[in-house]
Design a protein around this motif. Sequence first.
Motif, PDB file in Angstrom:
ATOM      1  N   GLU A  13       0.602 -15.267 -13.131  1.00 32.39           N
ATOM      2  CA  GLU A  13       0.080 -14.721 -11.876  1.00 32.39           C
ATOM      3  C   GLU A  13      -1.092 -15.549 -11.396  1.00 32.39           C
ATOM      4  OE1 GLU A  13      -0.791 -10.567 -12.096  1.00 32.39           O
ATOM      5  OE2 GLU A  13       1.154 -10.101 -12.972  1.00 32.39           O
ATOM      6  N   ALA A  14      -1.959 -15.926 -12.330  1.00 30.84           N
ATOM      7  CA  ALA A  14      -3.132 -16.709 -11.938  1.00 30.84           C
ATOM      8  C   ALA A  14      -2.735 -18.086 -11.430  1.00 30.84           C
ATOM      9  CB  ALA A  14      -4.079 -16.842 -13.126  1.00 30.84           C
ATOM     10  N   ASP A  15      -1.714 -18.671 -12.053  1.00 28.19           N
ATOM     11  CA  ASP A  15      -1.267 -20.003 -11.641  1.00 28.19           C
ATOM     12  C   ASP A  15      -0.228 -19.954 -10.524  1.00 28.19           C
ATOM     13  OD1 ASP A  15      -2.918 -21.033 -13.469  1.00 28.19           O
ATOM     14  OD2 ASP A  15      -1.385 -21.594 -14.928  1.00 28.19           O
ATOM     15  N   ARG A  16       0.054 -18.755 -10.038  1.00 22.88           N
ATOM     16  CA  ARG A  16       1.035 -18.558  -8.967  1.00 22.88           C
ATOM     17  C   ARG A  16       2.395 -19.136  -9.341  1.00 22.88           C
ATOM     18  NH1 ARG A  16      -1.476 -18.269  -3.031  1.00 22.88           N
ATOM     19  NH2 ARG A  16      -3.081 -16.758  -3.540  1.00 22.88           N
ATOM     20  N   PHE A  46      -0.176 -12.717 -17.215  1.00 22.71           N
ATOM     21  CA  PHE A  46      -1.298 -12.892 -16.286  1.00 22.71           C
ATOM     22  C   PHE A  46      -1.512 -14.355 -15.935  1.00 22.71           C
ATOM     23  CE2 PHE A  46      -3.681  -8.763 -17.511  1.00 22.71           C
ATOM     24  CZ  PHE A  46      -2.824  -8.057 -16.689  1.00 22.71           C
ATOM     25  N   GLU A  62       0.846  -1.197   0.000  1.00 25.53           N
ATOM     26  CA  GLU A  62       0.000   0.000   0.000  1.00 25.53           C
ATOM     27  C   GLU A  62       0.882   1.247   0.000  1.00 25.53           C
ATOM     28  OE1 GLU A  62      -3.658   1.544  -0.285  1.00 25.53           O
ATOM     29  OE2 GLU A  62      -3.423  -0.553   0.255  1.00 25.53           O
TER      30      GLU A  62
END
Lengths: 331, 529
Positions: free
Chosen positions: A310-313, A307, A165
Amino acid sequence: MSDVNVEHRLEQFRSNVRLVREEVGRVIVGNDAVIDGVLTCLLARGHVLLEGIPGVGKTKLVQTLADALRLKFSRIQFTPDLMPGDIVGTSIVREDEAGRKYFEFQPGPIFANLVLADEVNRATPKTQSALLEAMQDNSVSAGNATRPLEQPFFVLATMNPLEMEGTYPLPEAQLDRFFFKLRMGFPGVDELHTVLDRTTLAAEPRVERTLAQGEILEMRETAREVPVARPVQDYAIRLTLATHPESELGHEMARRYVRFGASPRGTQALILGAKVHALMHDRLHVSGEDIRAVALPALRHRLLVNFEAEADRIDTDTILQRILADVAGPA
Amino acid sequence: MTDTSRTVLQALGSIADRLRTRQRVEALALALAVAAPSVLVAATLSAILARTSISHWPWAGAAILLLLTALWLLGRWRQSVAPEEAARVADERAGLEDELKSALWFSRQPAPNAYVTAMMQNAASRAARLVPRDLVPLAMPGSAWVALGSAALLAIVVPLSPRMSPHGVHDDAGAAPVAETTPARGGAATPAQAALEEAMQAADEASRARLEKLMAAVRDPGRSAEEKLRAVEAAREIAGRSALEAAASREQMRALADSLAGRKGLEEVAKALREGDARGAADALRERLARQEGGDQGGNATGASQPQESAASDQGVMDALKDSLQNASSGLGTPGETEGRLSKAVQNLEELSRRLDASAALSRAGRKLAAVSTALKRETTLRAAQFGRQQGQGNTGDSPDTGDADLQGGAMYRLGALARERRDGGQESNRAGDNTGNAPGDPVVGDEATRIQAKYKRETVRGQEADGNDGTDTAFYAASRRGEPTVELRAVEARYRHVGETALSPERIALRHRTQVRQFFLENAESAR
């Protein structure tokens, strides 16, 4: 250069590395690979990006290294309101004896041999780029003048993978400027015991200053002289190209999960890192094993995953490990 | 070339030589390992296909394989080993971490600097210490051992197997199965045919006709082994019957000898008859006739004549012989009549002798047929065993509706088992029915039986009487099925993870929306400009 000189320089290189390791090891517990990685970067004329959760000793490692080396050290704590001038310095108006006013450049903390850029991702991209330009060019442009930085110039930037953040993640082009990206892991039980024993007593361990500026520069030269045979160099190139999804030599994992592969700067890092690694392991030739040893820290921050990854780590380390396992060694 | 380079190259050269030697040994072993089984397999296949038109194909295939193997071996034999390969092997086996590989490359480069020279010196000192014999031991590859082991196993198993042996069955009776390739005597292709031919030559007209039919059956390649076996058995029966008739004739000859005992002039005849020697009896009788007639030529003429009833049975010949001998010995009638009777007896005895010889030959053929029959039976039994094994295997298809499922008892068995399941307290029933669901079934194997998806669920309908009181409940079994999830767990997890990834991203914008959002703001910036 005669053979006697070569032998002497090699022996000096090994003893210096041993000394620094011992001194740093008096304060930093475990993380030998990270210490070796930082030393490799220092000797290969690179800069290092240290990543780790808070409290694992990133800053302490850099401070200890600065203590062990007789070099000018400065620390910059990156915050969102930090300005480029706070890093590179600024010109202030001065008045001479005749009453004439003139600008005088007041050097910033970057004018040091060892710069700790703490939490580099907390500053704005504008400020980050000021540091990164200095890292790349070994010089600072302020006002109308370009001022070279004193050698050795070595930046250690730290980054916290949590608390994203309000941070400004470094773009890939700027990440590429770092020679190595090292990850500091959490210490084990025994290592934690040692940490507590060392840091909770009245007197903390002190580090002797071992190496001077000239010795480090000489070690850097020695490292550059290590010969690399063409088959080994070819192996480094094949490894780099294996990370490219569009390349003929691209690995299956790269085709599936990588958007952009490692840059030629990554190949340079592989070879230079391997040279230092070979010297640190008492060898005068670079082997495929040296390339493999430095491949992860040299390439992990130079791959841009897509991506799907990222989705599949799937992280870059996983991809690189598969590539290292599948690409044949030096022919 | 520097000394260090020369040392490195020499060391690599000796390692390359050693590698080439090992390469040749391996190639030779592999070639042998391919050649031996292929010859064995070709011999076996050739024996199996002996009576077909493709019997030479296995040998042709083996010859091609051997030729290819020889070519491959020649190629491998002449193949050299590059210094790079030697350097790679030496680096790997001596743990030199690419040092010789690097040294080899630098040895070919001009004008080395001091660091390269130092590196080359290190490499040369290490290379000089290498012993090629230790680095590259001569050993046969694992695949060659496996292939040679297979060949040895084949060589042991093939002769032991009666069906697969290239030499067929050689039992003690000298019989071989129909598949034997060596032609038998008389042009017969198999021992069965040879034995049948021998039997045909010995048999009389009636039996020969039958044997010819049987021979046709044995010769027919379209007939199965079982049919050929039946034909051989039938031929054996003919031979056996002939042997029985011969035995009966000998018995009657002994009885006739007893009845002739004490008759003057017929002692020799009786003795020969008692011994079963019809030809001896005929000779003795012929001598007596010659003595009695004193030079009369009639007896000789009749003795040389052929039997008039050659097709008559043994029993007919025997009866005629008995009549003629007993009448001649009784002395009734004129001397001419007696001579005629004796001549007739001689003819009968010669006919009987011929029949007994034929019967003996038929018996020998029958014994050979018995041996052939044994071999054929063994072969047929092997096939039957294989058929039995196939029959014992379960159905491959799953067809519960027809009752032809792989489950013992079929569909009704399952329904019966399931109907009883609930009554037995939830445990799979260990008693199940036949088609009616009443007969006890096999016990369930193991602690817990796998339930079948289709089940009968007990449903109860509450009875209600007209006045509002509870009536009798009605229970019945309704078919139910286990529900399957419509979405896979992986898909749900992936969706959840995707949401998590999206929430953790700094921009808090879903991955799939990022492009649109970026496009939106870019367009805004353009319009603002």
